[in-house]
Design a protein around this motif. Sequence first.
Motif, PDB file in Angstrom:
ATOM      1  N   GLN A 115      31.358  32.644  29.982  1.00 28.07           N
ATOM      2  CA  GLN A 115      31.751  33.258  31.255  1.00 28.07           C
ATOM      3  C   GLN A 115      33.179  33.796  31.185  1.00 28.07           C
ATOM      4  N   ALA A 118      34.412  37.517  30.819  1.00 26.52           N
ATOM      5  CA  ALA A 118      34.647  38.430  31.938  1.00 26.52           C
ATOM      6  C   ALA A 118      36.138  38.622  32.187  1.00 26.52           C
ATOM      7  N   GLN A 119      36.936  37.610  31.906  1.00 27.04           N
ATOM      8  CA  GLN A 119      38.383  37.711  32.118  1.00 27.04           C
ATOM      9  C   GLN A 119      39.124  38.202  30.874  1.00 27.04           C
ATOM     10  N   ARG A 398      36.592  38.492  41.404  1.00 29.73           N
ATOM     11  CA  ARG A 398      35.190  38.926  41.352  1.00 29.73           C
ATOM     12  C   ARG A 398      34.296  38.103  42.269  1.00 29.73           C
ATOM     13  N   TYR A 402      28.897  38.627  38.619  1.00 27.93           N
ATOM     14  CA  TYR A 402      28.992  38.944  37.201  1.00 27.93           C
ATOM     15  C   TYR A 402      27.678  39.511  36.688  1.00 27.93           C
ATOM     16  N   ASP A 406      26.222  41.834  30.220  1.00 33.61           N
ATOM     17  CA  ASP A 406      27.449  42.465  29.759  1.00 33.61           C
ATOM     18  C   ASP A 406      28.407  41.475  29.107  1.00 33.61           C
ATOM     19  N   LEU A 407      28.174  40.185  29.315  1.00 34.40           N
ATOM     20  CA  LEU A 407      28.984  39.162  28.653  1.00 34.40           C
ATOM     21  C   LEU A 407      28.579  38.998  27.192  1.00 34.40           C
ATOM     22  N   TYR A 414      32.872  44.477  30.715  1.00 36.15           N
ATOM     23  CA  TYR A 414      34.044  43.631  30.516  1.00 36.15           C
ATOM     24  C   TYR A 414      34.821  43.988  29.260  1.00 36.15           C
ATOM     25  N   SER A 418      40.044  42.474  27.101  1.00 34.07           N
ATOM     26  CA  SER A 418      40.456  42.696  28.490  1.00 34.07           C
ATOM     27  C   SER A 418      41.946  42.398  28.623  1.00 34.07           C
ATOM     28  N   GLU A 479      32.083  47.548  39.869  1.00 37.12           N
ATOM     29  CA  GLU A 479      31.348  46.522  39.133  1.00 37.12           C
ATOM     30  C   GLU A 479      30.175  46.010  39.959  1.00 37.12           C
TER      31      GLU A 479
END
Length: 499
Positions: A115, A118-119, A398, A402, A406-407, A414, A418, A479
């Motif tokens: 997860q 995403a960041q 967010r 999510y 895409d992760l 993402y 990033s 998004e």
Amino acid sequence: MADVTAAAQGDTHHVRRPQECPMPTTPPAGSMIETRSIDYVPDDERHGKVTHQGPFWFVGNFQPFTLALGFVGPSLGLSLGWTIIAGLAGIAFGTSFMAFHATQGPVLGLPQMIQSRAQFGYRGVLLPLLGTLFTFVGFNVVDVVIIKSGLQSIFGWDPVLVAVVITVAAALVAIFGHDLLHTSFRVLFWISLPLWIVLTCGVLFGGVHGTHAATVGFTFVAFLAQFSVAASYNITYAPYVSDYSRYLPRNTKPSAIIASVFLGASASPAWLIPLGAWMAVYLGASDALAGIDQTGDATVHYLGSVLAVVSTLVLVATMGLNAYSGMLTVVTGLDSLKSITPTRRLRIVTIVVLAVAWLVMSLLLTNATTALNTTLLIMLYLLAPWTAVNLTDYFFVRRGHYAIADLFTPAGMYGSWSWRGLLAFSAGVLAEIPFVDLPFYIGPVASALGEVDVAFVVGLVVSGVVYVAVTRSLDVSRERAIIDAGPDVGAPVMDEENR
């Protein structure tokens, strides 16, 4: 607060996820080894219960490592009362961050560090992965030192043989995976609880008499040191939490899982840290297992020996927990470098390699108390900025929305790297350096403050603030529109042969 609640609820109909093909809810015949690792857990395999989370995290902290946290304050001249206050305050502070991570597991069905892509990006997540891997391996190195030195002093057992046996046992628990870990912790909960109750009653009602004079003193440095190691204890659990909540049903109430994890993870340290502090002050204990043995035998004949063995089993199970999450970290890192199929074979090989690594390091280490303090502080310096970025993104940026597919690709929304998450994380770590107080380095600000270490607080604040600032330019609405546009595709879905 309403925004946080809404984010915790996750609006799961907006969480785009992989198309779910029919999968067996148990591994293929002839094997009870868990099949999943970093891949998504579909709804038909969600079988966890919120009521299991509290006992799970309670037992995770109901062991000698936790007891040893209470040694820190007295070793620096802090009185029993102030050690307890600092320890309880630190545990409450650290567990607050940990518990909120638990909400991500049911919503996303993913391990925590997947997860985090995403960041930080598909490959950018490698930076915080280094911190989490250090945590998982570091805990096991110190755990082995505590066990081998403790059992040698109590029973005269060969420390090398003990280290090898417990490493093999922990690796096997991790290899079998999620369900065996949960089952083992529930069994150990009911075995351990009555033994600790009897020992605690012996201390409270005068069955155990100390031979040392009580330490009466307070220094801000000692108080902050005790607070920091207690706070770090559960903050360093933050990268674990979703790993063990991702099998919960998607409709799990966030308030229920936050409360369950918080109460479980904080209750056992709130019990054992004061007990460890008492042993340090009145018995002069510096070895957790030896302190348990001495106090237990003074309460009821042979109680100490029995509790030392049971505590060892709990610590071994916790090592399995560390090995399991360490495996998820390594596999996530490998997948970030080059897309892989997360097979059962890869899980097993990774766990074996990690086991060999922590065994070798633990055999070279002898001073558990110094290692405990230093390791926890370094973990805290690395993980405080990460948890600030992760929770800020999930709850305030967010808000639980999510696209899971895409992760699993560097070409997704993402990206591969990033810059926002990496900048915020790096800013937090760099901001901590002047404030750190370690045996091999003391920052200039910490030195000016009389070696008071507040680095992790600085890291939390700086990373959180920087992340909020840099994400103001992030087009979250775009998004969400993409996430709402259609079913999620492209995430790895293994067939039975590959699993």
